[in-house]
Design a protein around this motif. Structure first.
Motif, PDB file in Angstrom:
ATOM      1  N   THR A 138     -12.593 -13.520 -16.064  1.00 54.02           N
ATOM      2  CA  THR A 138     -11.411 -14.374 -16.178  1.00 54.02           C
ATOM      3  C   THR A 138     -10.798 -14.275 -17.567  1.00 54.02           C
ATOM      4  N   LYS A 139      -9.476 -13.991 -17.619  1.00 54.33           N
ATOM      5  CA  LYS A 139      -8.775 -14.000 -18.900  1.00 54.33           C
ATOM      6  C   LYS A 139      -8.500 -15.439 -19.305  1.00 54.33           C
ATOM      7  N   LEU A 140      -8.149 -15.602 -20.560  1.00 49.16           N
ATOM      8  CA  LEU A 140      -7.944 -16.947 -21.101  1.00 49.16           C
ATOM      9  C   LEU A 140      -6.851 -17.688 -20.357  1.00 49.16           C
TER      10      LEU A 140
ATOM     11  N   THR B 232     -12.243 -23.438 -31.439  1.00 41.95           N
ATOM     12  CA  THR B 232     -11.622 -22.119 -31.549  1.00 41.95           C
ATOM     13  C   THR B 232     -12.527 -21.115 -32.255  1.00 41.95           C
ATOM     14  N   GLU B 233     -13.168 -21.534 -33.331  1.00 45.70           N
ATOM     15  CA  GLU B 233     -14.015 -20.618 -34.105  1.00 45.70           C
ATOM     16  C   GLU B 233     -15.147 -20.057 -33.245  1.00 45.70           C
ATOM     17  N   GLN B 234     -15.831 -20.927 -32.506  1.00 49.25           N
ATOM     18  CA  GLN B 234     -16.927 -20.465 -31.650  1.00 49.25           C
ATOM     19  C   GLN B 234     -16.397 -19.605 -30.499  1.00 49.25           C
ATOM     20  N   ALA B 235     -15.230 -19.945 -29.988  1.00 51.08           N
ATOM     21  CA  ALA B 235     -14.626 -19.167 -28.902  1.00 51.08           C
ATOM     22  C   ALA B 235     -14.383 -17.723 -29.344  1.00 51.08           C
ATOM     23  N   LEU B 236     -13.768 -17.553 -30.522  1.00 52.50           N
ATOM     24  CA  LEU B 236     -13.490 -16.202 -31.016  1.00 52.50           C
ATOM     25  C   LEU B 236     -14.780 -15.435 -31.293  1.00 52.50           C
ATOM     26  N   ASP B 237     -15.796 -16.133 -31.792  1.00 48.44           N
ATOM     27  CA  ASP B 237     -17.083 -15.487 -32.058  1.00 48.44           C
ATOM     28  C   ASP B 237     -17.670 -14.907 -30.774  1.00 48.44           C
ATOM     29  N   TYR B 238     -17.660 -15.679 -29.699  1.00 49.15           N
ATOM     30  CA  TYR B 238     -18.235 -15.222 -28.431  1.00 49.15           C
ATOM     31  C   TYR B 238     -17.406 -14.084 -27.829  1.00 49.15           C
ATOM     32  N   LEU B 239     -16.083 -14.185 -27.919  1.00 42.64           N
ATOM     33  CA  LEU B 239     -15.237 -13.121 -27.375  1.00 42.64           C
ATOM     34  C   LEU B 239     -15.383 -11.828 -28.170  1.00 42.64           C
ATOM     35  N   GLU B 240     -15.524 -11.934 -29.485  1.00 40.95           N
ATOM     36  CA  GLU B 240     -15.738 -10.742 -30.310  1.00 40.95           C
ATOM     37  C   GLU B 240     -17.073 -10.077 -29.982  1.00 40.95           C
ATOM     38  N   ARG B 241     -18.098 -10.897 -29.698  1.00 41.40           N
ATOM     39  CA  ARG B 241     -19.387 -10.337 -29.284  1.00 41.40           C
ATOM     40  C   ARG B 241     -19.247  -9.610 -27.943  1.00 41.40           C
ATOM     41  N   SER B 242     -18.489 -10.183 -27.022  1.00 40.79           N
ATOM     42  CA  SER B 242     -18.241  -9.530 -25.733  1.00 40.79           C
ATOM     43  C   SER B 242     -17.530  -8.197 -25.926  1.00 40.79           C
ATOM     44  N   LEU B 243     -16.510  -8.204 -26.778  1.00 42.08           N
ATOM     45  CA  LEU B 243     -15.737  -6.988 -27.025  1.00 42.08           C
ATOM     46  C   LEU B 243     -16.609  -5.900 -27.642  1.00 42.08           C
TER      47      LEU B 243
ATOM     48  N   MET C 155     -18.161 -18.097 -21.665  1.00 43.07           N
ATOM     49  CA  MET C 155     -18.529 -19.205 -22.545  1.00 43.07           C
ATOM     50  C   MET C 155     -17.507 -19.370 -23.665  1.00 43.07           C
ATOM     51  N   GLY C 156     -17.024 -18.246 -24.184  1.00 48.91           N
ATOM     52  CA  GLY C 156     -16.025 -18.308 -25.249  1.00 48.91           C
ATOM     53  C   GLY C 156     -14.762 -19.022 -24.801  1.00 48.91           C
ATOM     54  N   ILE C 157     -14.325 -18.736 -23.569  1.00 51.44           N
ATOM     55  CA  ILE C 157     -13.110 -19.380 -23.060  1.00 51.44           C
ATOM     56  C   ILE C 157     -13.347 -20.878 -22.839  1.00 51.44           C
TER      57      ILE C 157
ATOM     58  N   SER D 168      -7.788 -12.053 -24.028  1.00 56.34           N
ATOM     59  CA  SER D 168      -8.224 -13.440 -24.219  1.00 56.34           C
ATOM     60  C   SER D 168      -8.131 -13.829 -25.696  1.00 56.34           C
ATOM     61  N   MET D 169      -8.580 -12.943 -26.601  1.00 58.32           N
ATOM     62  CA  MET D 169      -8.479 -13.216 -28.034  1.00 58.32           C
ATOM     63  C   MET D 169      -7.009 -13.284 -28.461  1.00 58.32           C
ATOM     64  N   SER D 170      -6.195 -12.398 -27.894  1.00 54.42           N
ATOM     65  CA  SER D 170      -4.772 -12.388 -28.217  1.00 54.42           C
ATOM     66  C   SER D 170      -4.120 -13.716 -27.862  1.00 54.42           C
ATOM     67  N   ASP D 171      -4.504 -14.296 -26.705  1.00 57.81           N
ATOM     68  CA  ASP D 171      -3.952 -15.588 -26.294  1.00 57.81           C
ATOM     69  C   ASP D 171      -4.274 -16.682 -27.309  1.00 57.81           C
ATOM     70  N   ILE D 172      -5.502 -16.660 -27.809  1.00 58.04           N
ATOM     71  CA  ILE D 172      -5.896 -17.680 -28.785  1.00 58.04           C
ATOM     72  C   ILE D 172      -5.059 -17.562 -30.055  1.00 58.04           C
ATOM     73  N   TYR D 173      -4.932 -16.340 -30.567  1.00 56.48           N
ATOM     74  CA  TYR D 173      -4.144 -16.148 -31.791  1.00 56.48           C
ATOM     75  C   TYR D 173      -2.655 -16.451 -31.555  1.00 56.48           C
ATOM     76  N   LEU D 174      -2.172 -16.213 -30.315  1.00 57.87           N
ATOM     77  CA  LEU D 174      -0.783 -16.540 -30.000  1.00 57.87           C
ATOM     78  C   LEU D 174      -0.561 -18.043 -30.085  1.00 57.87           C
ATOM     79  N   ASP D 175      -1.490 -18.817 -29.539  1.00 55.28           N
ATOM     80  CA  ASP D 175      -1.376 -20.272 -29.620  1.00 55.28           C
ATOM     81  C   ASP D 175      -1.447 -20.768 -31.068  1.00 55.28           C
ATOM     82  N   GLN D 176      -2.152 -20.002 -31.934  1.00 54.00           N
ATOM     83  CA  GLN D 176      -2.247 -20.364 -33.352  1.00 54.00           C
ATOM     84  C   GLN D 176      -1.073 -19.824 -34.173  1.00 54.00           C
ATOM     85  N   GLU D 177      -0.172 -19.074 -33.491  1.00 54.54           N
ATOM     86  CA  GLU D 177       0.994 -18.456 -34.132  1.00 54.54           C
ATOM     87  C   GLU D 177       0.601 -17.445 -35.199  1.00 54.54           C
TER      88      GLU D 177
END
Length: 663
Positions: free
Chosen positions: A9-11, A271-282, A261-263, A300-309
């Motif tokens: 599942t994507k973000l 957010t910090e833990q989410a990116l950590d888990y997604l980076e491990r997946s990648l 789990m990251g999502i 999924s990581m791109s969506d998070i950074y998009l929301d953070q602008e």
């Protein structure tokens, strides 16, 4: 050994993107150590052993070693195994080798070559009546179609596979098929049915006392709960899957669990833990050359950074995901990537780059519809050419007959001149009459086909644009300062599509859209296109109008009235239809035709994107308009307005919105 499928599942679940399915081999309750792999490799190289034993050893070695750790080496070894089994006439071994080769190719995104390998393996399996080999290949062939959103062909292969598994009593295979059925229902938003099939698969494994085989179902159940925003349950099932996959040292499974789990963490505000888990997946996906998984995790990581602008980070990640999506032919992933790139460049104020990616996104979204239009036009052109060729042939035949009569006249000089002259005159008269009749008939056919072509062109393009296209061979794009964009969307469409036949579903959509077409014509607004169950129209193009905004709102209100009345009628007769959201925004756009083939009149600009957000942020049965549209029509005595306050719209932040009704 069986096959299981992870539905990754994507973000964001709101974008129109085909689901990404990551498929992997799993172990049945045993952990393969390096010593075991060394033993298998040693058996393969030991020429004193029977050839079939050596082949089986290499098959297991690839499955449990190189496949997860070195995909490129796995393909080389699979090719070597195919050649070896063919050389020693080990037919079942050849089927297994072709099965494995196809799967390695599939995991690397080479779908065409994977299908070639599966086709060869299935043909041989059926020839030698190797049932389990045929069932495994049919299942994995279904994965390819499933991954490319061709559900019909996926189901055909799954059902053939299930029939064989049931015939031979292979519970592991039956469980794998149930997992696929669950993923199909999940992809269509039917969470209840998806859970039912996932749990059936788990029940089979428990009956076999094989808990280690349940990791894929646990991940997929986690995805269902993630989609329904039951985050604690989602996390519970992801953790169950992760514990199993870590015991098995299954990297594909570990990456899928960590991603889920990251999502969950992101949706819980971490957010910090989410990116950590997604980076491990990648990182894991890249280490095993899992292109599909890598695409999903990057988005999924791109969506998070998009929301953070954090637009520069979005661009970096999304360009990488776009490259991978192109490698595997994932149109959904490409569309998703183009949308994120559009949002990022728009956020940076780089409108030219943003427009470029927006056009790419629309081009992919409309590719199927454009292809159908091109085929129809080509058929008409062929018909017109055939009629012209027929007319030329008629003229040639008439000229030939006339020359023949002249020759006859020369040879018969001694015959009675009066009789010959009369005969020649009669024949010429008949020839001219036939020519005249054929010419008139052919011209009538050509005129009819010309009218049909022009009518079709006018059905595709506005009259002004069609005329310019005929005169100049092209139609220039134009800027419009004030255009009202209308979007509609049916509530519950995904759920209904899982319950109804295609004929019933398309019939109802067509009935509603026909009514919308008549309403647009009544109020003088231009229908732009339909995308699935969405309808898009615009007021103020291609000819600007002072009352375009008012007319667009009147059309929108009549559309909602029509859908409300139809829903009431259907409800009283136990029929079905949809409730609808509708949104309008007004502003500048660029409109025109891009290219010279598969053309379609379309519009671009941030106004279009904002109008779409008005629809998605609206309410069933209401017409939701933006603040700017409200300012343009607030003094019109025909309308009454309800201020909704500031509503959060994706990519726009909090914006003022209004419900409009007719007095």
């Amino acid at each position: 050994m069986g096959i299981a499928e992870y539905c990754t599942t994507k973000l964001s679940r709101k974008k129109s993107i085909a689901p990404l399915f990551a498929v992997f081999l799993f172990l049945t309750g045993s952990i393969w150590s390096q010593n075991t792999l060394d033993s298998l490799n040693g058996a393969w190289k030991n020429k004193a052993l029977p050839d079939s034993v050596r082949a089986d050893a290499l098959l297991e070695y690839i499955n449990e070693g190189a496949f997860n750790s070195a995909p490129d080496s796995a393909l080389v070894l699979a090719n070597e195994l195919c050649q070896f089994t063919k050389k020693i006439n080990y037919s079942t071994g050849t089927v297994d080798a072709l099965d494995l080769k196809g799967y390695v190719l599939f995991r690397s995104g080479n779908y065409p070559e994977a299908l070639v390998s599966y086709k060869e393996g299935l043909s041989l399996a059926e020839e030698i009546d190797y049932k389990i080999g045929a069932a495994e290949i049919l299942l994995k062939t279904g994965y390819i179609y499933h991954d490319n959103e061709d559900v019909i062909n996926a189901l055909k292969n799954y059902e053939r596979s299930l029939k064989i598994y049931e015939e031979i009593g292979d519970l592991e295979g039956i469980s794998a098929i149930y997992n696929e059925f669950g993923s199909i229902y999940f992809g269509r938003g039917n969470h209840e049915k998806a859970l039912d099939y996932y749990l059936k698969g788990i029940a089979i494994h428990k009956e076999m006392d094989n808990e280690m085989a349940n990791s894929s179902q646990y991940v997929n159940i986690g995805n269902v709960y993630l989609d329904t925003e039951e985050y604690s349950k989602a996390l519970e099932y992801y953790q169950k899957a992760l514990a199993i996959d870590e015991k098995k040292e299954d990297k594909l499974g570990i990456a899928a669990s960590l991603s889920g789990m990251g999502i969950v963490f992101y949706n819980q505000g971490n957010t910090e833990q989410a990116l950590d888990y997604l980076e491990r997946s990648l990182k894991i996906a890249k280490s095993i050359n899992d292109l599909q998984g890598s695409t999903s995790y990057l988005l999924s990581m791109s969506d998070i950074y998009l929301d953070q602008e954090n637009y520069s980070k979005v661009i970096q990640l999304t360009k990488e995901s776009l490259s991978l999506a192109k490698q595997v032919g994932d149109l959904g992933g490409q569309e998703y990537s183009y949308e994120n790139l559009y949002e990022a460049y728009r956020g940076l104020g780089k409108t030219n780059e943003a427009l470029t990616y927006y056009e790419e996104m629309i081009a992919i979204s409309d590719s199927i519809k454009s292809e159908e239009t091109a085929i129809k036009l080509q058929q008409m052109e062929f018909s017109k050419k055939a009629v012209q060729d027929s007319l030329i042939q008629v003229e040639k035949d008439t000229e030939m007959r006339m020359r023949h009569q002249v020759e006859v006249q020369e040879k018969d000089k001694n015959r009675n001149i009066a009789i010959a002259g009369a005969l020649i005159s009669l024949i010429l008269a008949i020839g001219f009459f036939i020519r005249w009749r054929y010419v008139r008939k052919s011209r009538a056919i050509i005129e009819k086909e010309k009218n049909r072509s022009e009518n079709l062109l006018l059905n595709i393009l506005p009259a002004e644009i069609a005329e310019e296209l005929k005169e100049k061979g092209e139609a220039a794009a134009r800027d419009f300062d004030l255009v009202s964009i209308l979007f509609t969307d049916f509530k519950g469409f995904t759920e209904k599509s899982a319950e109804l036949s295609a004929a019933e579903l398309i019939g109802e959509i067509n009935h509603c859209f026909k009514a919308f077409d008549h309403i647009c014509e009544k109020y003088g607004i231009e229908k732009i296109k339909t995308i699935g169950d969405a309808y898009m129209a615009a007021g103020g193009i291609p000819l600007p109008s002072d009352d375009a905004v008012d007319q667009t709102i009147l059309a929108a209100l009549e559309m909602q009235d029509y859908m409300t009345q139809r829903f009431t009628e259907k409800e009283s007769t136990d029929g079905f239809t949809f409730k609808m959201r509708l949104g309008i925004h007004t502003g500048p756009v660029v409109a025109g035709i891009v290219g010279v083939k598969k053309f379609q009149y379309d519009i671009w600009g941030d106004t279009v994107n904002t109008a779409s957000r008005m629809e998605s942020s609206g309410a069933v049965g209401q017409v939701n308009i933006s603040q700017y549209t409200y300012e343009l029509v607030k003094d019109n005595p025909l309308f009454t307005f309800t201020h909704r306050g500031k509503i959060n719209a994706k990519g726009k932040g909090e914006v003022d919105m209004w419900f409009v009704e007719k007095l």
